[in-house]
Design a protein around this motif. Structure first.
Motif, PDB file in Angstrom:
ATOM      1  N   PRO A 123      44.532  64.342  85.062  1.00  0.00           N
ATOM      2  CA  PRO A 123      43.665  65.474  85.389  1.00  0.00           C
ATOM      3  C   PRO A 123      42.373  65.055  86.103  1.00  0.00           C
ATOM      4  O   PRO A 123      41.854  65.790  86.941  1.00  0.00           O
ATOM      5  CB  PRO A 123      43.357  66.115  84.039  1.00  0.00           C
ATOM      6  N   SER A 124      41.870  63.860  85.800  1.00  0.00           N
ATOM      7  CA  SER A 124      40.623  63.409  86.428  1.00  0.00           C
ATOM      8  C   SER A 124      40.754  63.217  87.932  1.00  0.00           C
ATOM      9  O   SER A 124      39.756  63.198  88.643  1.00  0.00           O
ATOM     10  CB  SER A 124      40.151  62.101  85.778  1.00  0.00           C
ATOM     11  N   MET A 125      41.989  63.108  88.430  1.00  0.00           N
ATOM     12  CA  MET A 125      42.199  62.972  89.874  1.00  0.00           C
ATOM     13  C   MET A 125      41.828  64.241  90.626  1.00  0.00           C
ATOM     14  O   MET A 125      41.640  64.208  91.840  1.00  0.00           O
ATOM     15  CB  MET A 125      43.655  62.613  90.176  1.00  0.00           C
ATOM     16  N   ALA A 126      41.698  65.348  89.911  1.00  0.00           N
ATOM     17  CA  ALA A 126      41.325  66.609  90.548  1.00  0.00           C
ATOM     18  C   ALA A 126      39.805  66.765  90.662  1.00  0.00           C
ATOM     19  O   ALA A 126      39.329  67.653  91.359  1.00  0.00           O
ATOM     20  CB  ALA A 126      41.893  67.786  89.758  1.00  0.00           C
ATOM     21  N   GLU A 127      39.075  65.915  89.988  1.00  0.00           N
ATOM     22  CA  GLU A 127      37.621  66.025  89.981  1.00  0.00           C
ATOM     23  C   GLU A 127      37.020  65.287  91.175  1.00  0.00           C
ATOM     24  O   GLU A 127      37.398  64.156  91.466  1.00  0.00           O
ATOM     25  CB  GLU A 127      37.053  65.470  88.681  1.00  0.00           C
ATOM     26  N   ASP A 128      36.069  65.931  91.836  1.00  0.00           N
ATOM     27  CA  ASP A 128      35.418  65.344  93.006  1.00  0.00           C
ATOM     28  C   ASP A 128      34.278  64.410  92.637  1.00  0.00           C
ATOM     29  O   ASP A 128      33.916  63.530  93.419  1.00  0.00           O
ATOM     30  CB  ASP A 128      34.889  66.445  93.924  1.00  0.00           C
ATOM     31  N   VAL A 129      33.705  64.604  91.460  1.00  0.00           N
ATOM     32  CA  VAL A 129      32.618  63.744  90.997  1.00  0.00           C
ATOM     33  C   VAL A 129      32.850  63.392  89.532  1.00  0.00           C
ATOM     34  O   VAL A 129      33.515  64.122  88.807  1.00  0.00           O
ATOM     35  CB  VAL A 129      31.216  64.405  91.166  1.00  0.00           C
ATOM     36  N   VAL A 130      32.286  62.263  89.122  1.00  0.00           N
ATOM     37  CA  VAL A 130      32.316  61.850  87.717  1.00  0.00           C
ATOM     38  C   VAL A 130      30.907  62.059  87.180  1.00  0.00           C
ATOM     39  O   VAL A 130      29.934  61.614  87.786  1.00  0.00           O
ATOM     40  CB  VAL A 130      32.735  60.362  87.591  1.00  0.00           C
ATOM     41  N   ARG A 131      30.807  62.755  86.056  1.00  0.00           N
ATOM     42  CA  ARG A 131      29.500  63.051  85.457  1.00  0.00           C
ATOM     43  C   ARG A 131      29.378  62.379  84.094  1.00  0.00           C
ATOM     44  O   ARG A 131      30.364  62.222  83.385  1.00  0.00           O
ATOM     45  CB  ARG A 131      29.320  64.556  85.297  1.00  0.00           C
ATOM     46  N   ASP A 132      28.155  62.028  83.738  1.00  0.00           N
ATOM     47  CA  ASP A 132      27.919  61.486  82.404  1.00  0.00           C
ATOM     48  C   ASP A 132      27.815  62.638  81.411  1.00  0.00           C
ATOM     49  O   ASP A 132      27.960  63.810  81.775  1.00  0.00           O
ATOM     50  CB  ASP A 132      26.690  60.566  82.382  1.00  0.00           C
ATOM     51  N   GLU A 133      27.540  62.325  80.144  1.00  0.00           N
ATOM     52  CA  GLU A 133      27.498  63.358  79.104  1.00  0.00           C
ATOM     53  C   GLU A 133      26.382  64.382  79.320  1.00  0.00           C
ATOM     54  O   GLU A 133      26.419  65.475  78.771  1.00  0.00           O
ATOM     55  CB  GLU A 133      27.369  62.720  77.712  1.00  0.00           C
ATOM     56  N   ASP A 134      25.376  64.041  80.141  1.00  0.00           N
ATOM     57  CA  ASP A 134      24.299  64.985  80.449  1.00  0.00           C
ATOM     58  C   ASP A 134      24.567  65.802  81.705  1.00  0.00           C
ATOM     59  O   ASP A 134      23.726  66.587  82.128  1.00  0.00           O
ATOM     60  CB  ASP A 134      22.973  64.226  80.622  1.00  0.00           C
ATOM     61  N   GLY A 135      25.736  65.589  82.328  1.00  0.00           N
ATOM     62  CA  GLY A 135      26.090  66.337  83.528  1.00  0.00           C
ATOM     63  C   GLY A 135      25.565  65.731  84.818  1.00  0.00           C
ATOM     64  O   GLY A 135      25.700  66.323  85.881  1.00  0.00           O
ATOM     65  N   VAL A 136      24.984  64.543  84.734  1.00  0.00           N
ATOM     66  CA  VAL A 136      24.453  63.872  85.915  1.00  0.00           C
ATOM     67  C   VAL A 136      25.601  63.155  86.627  1.00  0.00           C
ATOM     68  O   VAL A 136      26.416  62.478  85.994  1.00  0.00           O
ATOM     69  CB  VAL A 136      23.352  62.856  85.520  1.00  0.00           C
ATOM     70  N   VAL A 137      25.650  63.323  87.950  1.00  0.00           N
ATOM     71  CA  VAL A 137      26.705  62.675  88.735  1.00  0.00           C
ATOM     72  C   VAL A 137      26.472  61.170  88.726  1.00  0.00           C
ATOM     73  O   VAL A 137      25.418  60.692  89.131  1.00  0.00           O
ATOM     74  CB  VAL A 137      26.735  63.205  90.182  1.00  0.00           C
ATOM     75  N   VAL A 138      27.501  60.434  88.252  1.00  0.00           N
ATOM     76  CA  VAL A 138      27.407  58.972  88.238  1.00  0.00           C
ATOM     77  C   VAL A 138      28.283  58.343  89.315  1.00  0.00           C
ATOM     78  O   VAL A 138      28.080  57.190  89.688  1.00  0.00           O
ATOM     79  CB  VAL A 138      27.764  58.380  86.856  1.00  0.00           C
ATOM     80  N   PHE A 139      29.257  59.108  89.806  1.00  0.00           N
ATOM     81  CA  PHE A 139      30.109  58.614  90.881  1.00  0.00           C
ATOM     82  C   PHE A 139      30.652  59.791  91.675  1.00  0.00           C
ATOM     83  O   PHE A 139      31.161  60.751  91.096  1.00  0.00           O
ATOM     84  CB  PHE A 139      31.267  57.779  90.323  1.00  0.00           C
ATOM     85  N   ASP A 140      30.514  59.728  92.977  1.00  0.00           N
ATOM     86  CA  ASP A 140      30.989  60.780  93.869  1.00  0.00           C
ATOM     87  C   ASP A 140      32.239  60.274  94.578  1.00  0.00           C
ATOM     88  O   ASP A 140      32.186  59.295  95.312  1.00  0.00           O
ATOM     89  CB  ASP A 140      29.892  61.115  94.887  1.00  0.00           C
TER      90      ASP A 140
END
Length: 166
Positions: free
Chosen positions: A113-130
């Protein structure tokens, strides 16, 4: 099976070409070889989405689609690399392309399912990887700022889809 990235030096004449010629005579059966050939041809024919095209690579698009499994009418793929389009849009376009040539396919889904996500966010919702390619001309930022989403128009409008159902 061996996967070849589209447009690579080993693909002077795409293996998919022979299989696609068969599709001109009617639908293809759902086999690993035919699905793989359709995915290769999809990347070659879709000139604005995949990193196998020089114009796309030049602006940072490195994305490709890989076959993971074919289990009867269910196909599992991976999306790897950076795409300008949303990954869910890529999945839907690939699904339409392949199912048009192999109507026996009922579902094309992502391996994770993570392959559908455009960005990776930390637990606070901050983008850590685009995982998106660079916004080479500012269009994506402008559309986001104005609340406009080009991927939400037309036949690719389900923002929550992780599968493409035929």
């Amino acid at each position: 099976f061996a996967w070849k990235a589209c447009g690579g030096p080993a693909m002077q004449v795409p293996r998919a070409a022979a299989s696609m010629r068969m599709a001109a005579n009617g639908p293809l059966p759902c086999t690993v070889e035919n699905v793989e050939a359709c995915l290769e041809q999809c990347m070659l024919d879709t000139t604005d989405m995949f990193g196998c095209h020089a114009r796309c690579r030049d602006i940072g698009i490195t994305g490709e689609v890989r076959l993971v499994d074919v289990e009867g009418p269910l196909v599992t793929i991976e999306l790897v690399g950076a795409f300008w389009h949303r990954r869910r849009t890529v999945l839907q376009r690939v699904g339409m392309y392949v199912s048009e040539r192999i109507p026996e396919i009922n579902e094309i889904t992502l391996a994770e399912p993570s392959m559908a996500e455009d960005v990776v966010r930390d637990e606070d919702g901050v983008v850590v990887f685009d995982k998106r390619s660079p916004d080479y001309n500012g269009d994506r930022e402008t559309m986001d700022r104005n609340g406009y989403d080009p991927d939400m128009r037309g036949p690719f409008s389900d923002p929550n889809s992780l599968s493409f159902f035929v």
